[in-house]
Write an enzyme that holds these catalytic residues in place. Sequence first.
Site, PDB file in Angstrom:
ATOM      1  N   ARG A  80      -4.151  63.550  20.060  1.00 46.69           N
ATOM      2  CA  ARG A  80      -3.833  62.135  20.296  1.00 46.69           C
ATOM      3  C   ARG A  80      -3.387  61.924  21.745  1.00 46.69           C
ATOM      4  O   ARG A  80      -3.687  60.900  22.357  1.00 46.69           O
ATOM      5  CB  ARG A  80      -2.739  61.699  19.312  1.00 46.69           C
ATOM      6  CG  ARG A  80      -2.548  60.197  19.273  1.00 46.69           C
ATOM      7  CD  ARG A  80      -1.684  59.770  18.115  1.00 46.69           C
ATOM      8  NE  ARG A  80      -0.304  60.219  18.245  1.00 46.69           N
ATOM      9  CZ  ARG A  80       0.615  60.105  17.291  1.00 46.69           C
ATOM     10  NH1 ARG A  80       0.295  59.544  16.136  1.00 46.69           N
ATOM     11  NH2 ARG A  80       1.839  60.515  17.477  1.00 46.69           N
ATOM     12  N   LYS A 183      -1.086  56.066  22.367  1.00 46.04           N
ATOM     13  CA  LYS A 183       0.382  56.030  22.486  1.00 46.04           C
ATOM     14  C   LYS A 183       0.780  55.882  23.950  1.00 46.04           C
ATOM     15  O   LYS A 183       1.205  56.843  24.606  1.00 46.04           O
ATOM     16  CB  LYS A 183       0.960  57.308  21.867  1.00 46.04           C
ATOM     17  CG  LYS A 183       2.387  57.157  21.374  1.00 46.04           C
ATOM     18  CD  LYS A 183       2.733  58.290  20.430  1.00 46.04           C
ATOM     19  CE  LYS A 183       4.213  58.421  20.178  1.00 46.04           C
ATOM     20  NZ  LYS A 183       4.803  57.301  19.446  1.00 46.04           N
ATOM     21  N   GLU A 219       1.181  47.022  11.947  1.00 47.24           N
ATOM     22  CA  GLU A 219       2.157  48.118  11.935  1.00 47.24           C
ATOM     23  C   GLU A 219       3.568  47.598  11.717  1.00 47.24           C
ATOM     24  O   GLU A 219       3.847  46.412  11.838  1.00 47.24           O
ATOM     25  CB  GLU A 219       2.139  48.853  13.277  1.00 47.24           C
ATOM     26  CG  GLU A 219       0.877  49.608  13.485  1.00 47.24           C
ATOM     27  CD  GLU A 219       1.060  50.779  14.432  1.00 47.24           C
ATOM     28  OE1 GLU A 219       1.393  51.866  13.954  1.00 47.24           O
ATOM     29  OE2 GLU A 219       0.872  50.591  15.638  1.00 47.24           O
TER      30      GLU A 219
HETATM   31  C1  LIG Z   1       3.325  52.456  17.081  1.00 45.30           C
HETATM   32  C2  LIG Z   1       3.496  53.650  16.212  1.00 45.30           C
HETATM   33  N1  LIG Z   1       2.842  53.716  15.052  1.00 45.30           N
HETATM   34  C3  LIG Z   1       2.950  54.775  14.236  1.00 45.30           C
HETATM   35  C4  LIG Z   1       3.738  55.855  14.556  1.00 45.30           C
HETATM   36  C5  LIG Z   1       3.831  57.029  13.656  1.00 45.30           C
HETATM   37  O1  LIG Z   1       3.061  58.082  14.133  1.00 45.30           O
HETATM   38  P1  LIG Z   1       3.415  59.583  13.792  1.00 45.30           P
HETATM   39  O2  LIG Z   1       3.407  59.686  12.304  1.00 45.30           O
HETATM   40  O3  LIG Z   1       2.325  60.380  14.400  1.00 45.30           O
HETATM   41  O4  LIG Z   1       4.753  59.838  14.355  1.00 45.30           O
HETATM   42  C6  LIG Z   1       4.445  55.839  15.759  1.00 45.30           C
HETATM   43  C7  LIG Z   1       5.306  56.962  16.125  1.00 45.30           C
HETATM   44  O5  LIG Z   1       4.885  57.865  16.776  1.00 45.30           O
HETATM   45  C8  LIG Z   1       4.313  54.734  16.605  1.00 45.30           C
HETATM   46  O6  LIG Z   1       4.968  54.696  17.776  1.00 45.30           O
END
Ligand SMILES: Cc1ncc(COP(=O)(O)O)c(C=O)c1O
Length: 339
Positions: A80, A183, A219
């Site tokens: 990612r 991200k 989200e």
């Molecule tokens: C915007 C967003 N969505 C979802 C997630 C959850 O992702 P992960 O399960 O990989 O931590 C995160 C955190 O990292 C996030 O910042």
Amino acid sequence: MDTIDWGHLPFGYQKTDYNVRCYYRNGKWGELEVSSSEFVNVHIAATGLHYGQEAFEGMKAFCGKDGKIRVFRWKENARRFRSSAAGIRMAEVPDTIFKNAIWKAIKLNRKHLPPYGSGASLYIRPLLFGVGAEVGVKPAKEYLFLVFVTPVGPYFKEGIKPVEMMICRECDRAAPLGTGHIKVGGNYAASLSAIEQAHSNGYANVVFLDAKEKKYIDECGPANFFAIKGSTYVTPDSPSILPSITNKSLIQLAEDMGIKSERRPISVEELSSFEEVGACGTAAVISPIAKIVDSETGNVYLFCKDGKPGPISMKLYHKLIAIQTGDEPDPYGWVDIVD
Ligand SMILES: Cc1ncc(COP(=O)(O)O)c(C=O)c1O
């Protein structure tokens, strides 16, 4: 560090001894460098400061009953991270450099790793940004990749408490063809006013809707949304949400428990048909949601009728944590030991 109350650490920054850095210059990555400084010396025209050339990751290491350190699904984070870099035209960090930097940062800060049974863990924050100077809008030629770690407490210190959220209709976190799926810092900057508004109204966080139609759930603040409907785990399919590694793992565990999964658009109205609803991500694993308020329509969606998190959410939560800490077998090879 001996006097630290590990079980009551906040989810926040706490100084550790070292961080690990690596520079990209002249078209290639250099050697890993260890630093004990909490600061970076950055050019005033760095693209990371001006044009948002910045991406990060969030992951955790856990101490098991056997004393071994376990890192959860780092290859997914590495992938990612590369996709985030590519999305905003930064140099991609190769997986070996990503892994070596993380392993080094953990080992050098071994004494900050919370002990088994405390519920706390070592949060790992890989960061990448443009350090090369540009004034025109273009990608930098130089980048800094940095990894720091910090011990964080269990998200829910007094047991899992379902939270309340509000639907956000005044602003969008990410555009359909924007950067919501990677991200990068800009997405978080764009979400801050909504999150602040939610907090000031007494909500734990905000539910973002799709930016185009304002009809579908995207989200929950910095976490993915999921729901249990009958014997199905449903989670949004949207081009503007971050592909959560926790969500992906929960889907697999749900399927192992005989629960079907669906990734599809979820309309706001569908909330009334869900038995369990939650936010999922690295920080909390699962944060069950008791109530979602849509102030524009006046609709209030209630879950957790007895104030307790739903049984399927809890089963998934405990199962994932047991794999992360090594209490239960890891059938999918999600965990790597730092030796
Ligand atoms: C915007 C967003 N969505 C979802 C997630 C959850 O992702 P992960 O399960 O990989 O931590 C995160 C955190 O990292 C996030 O910042």
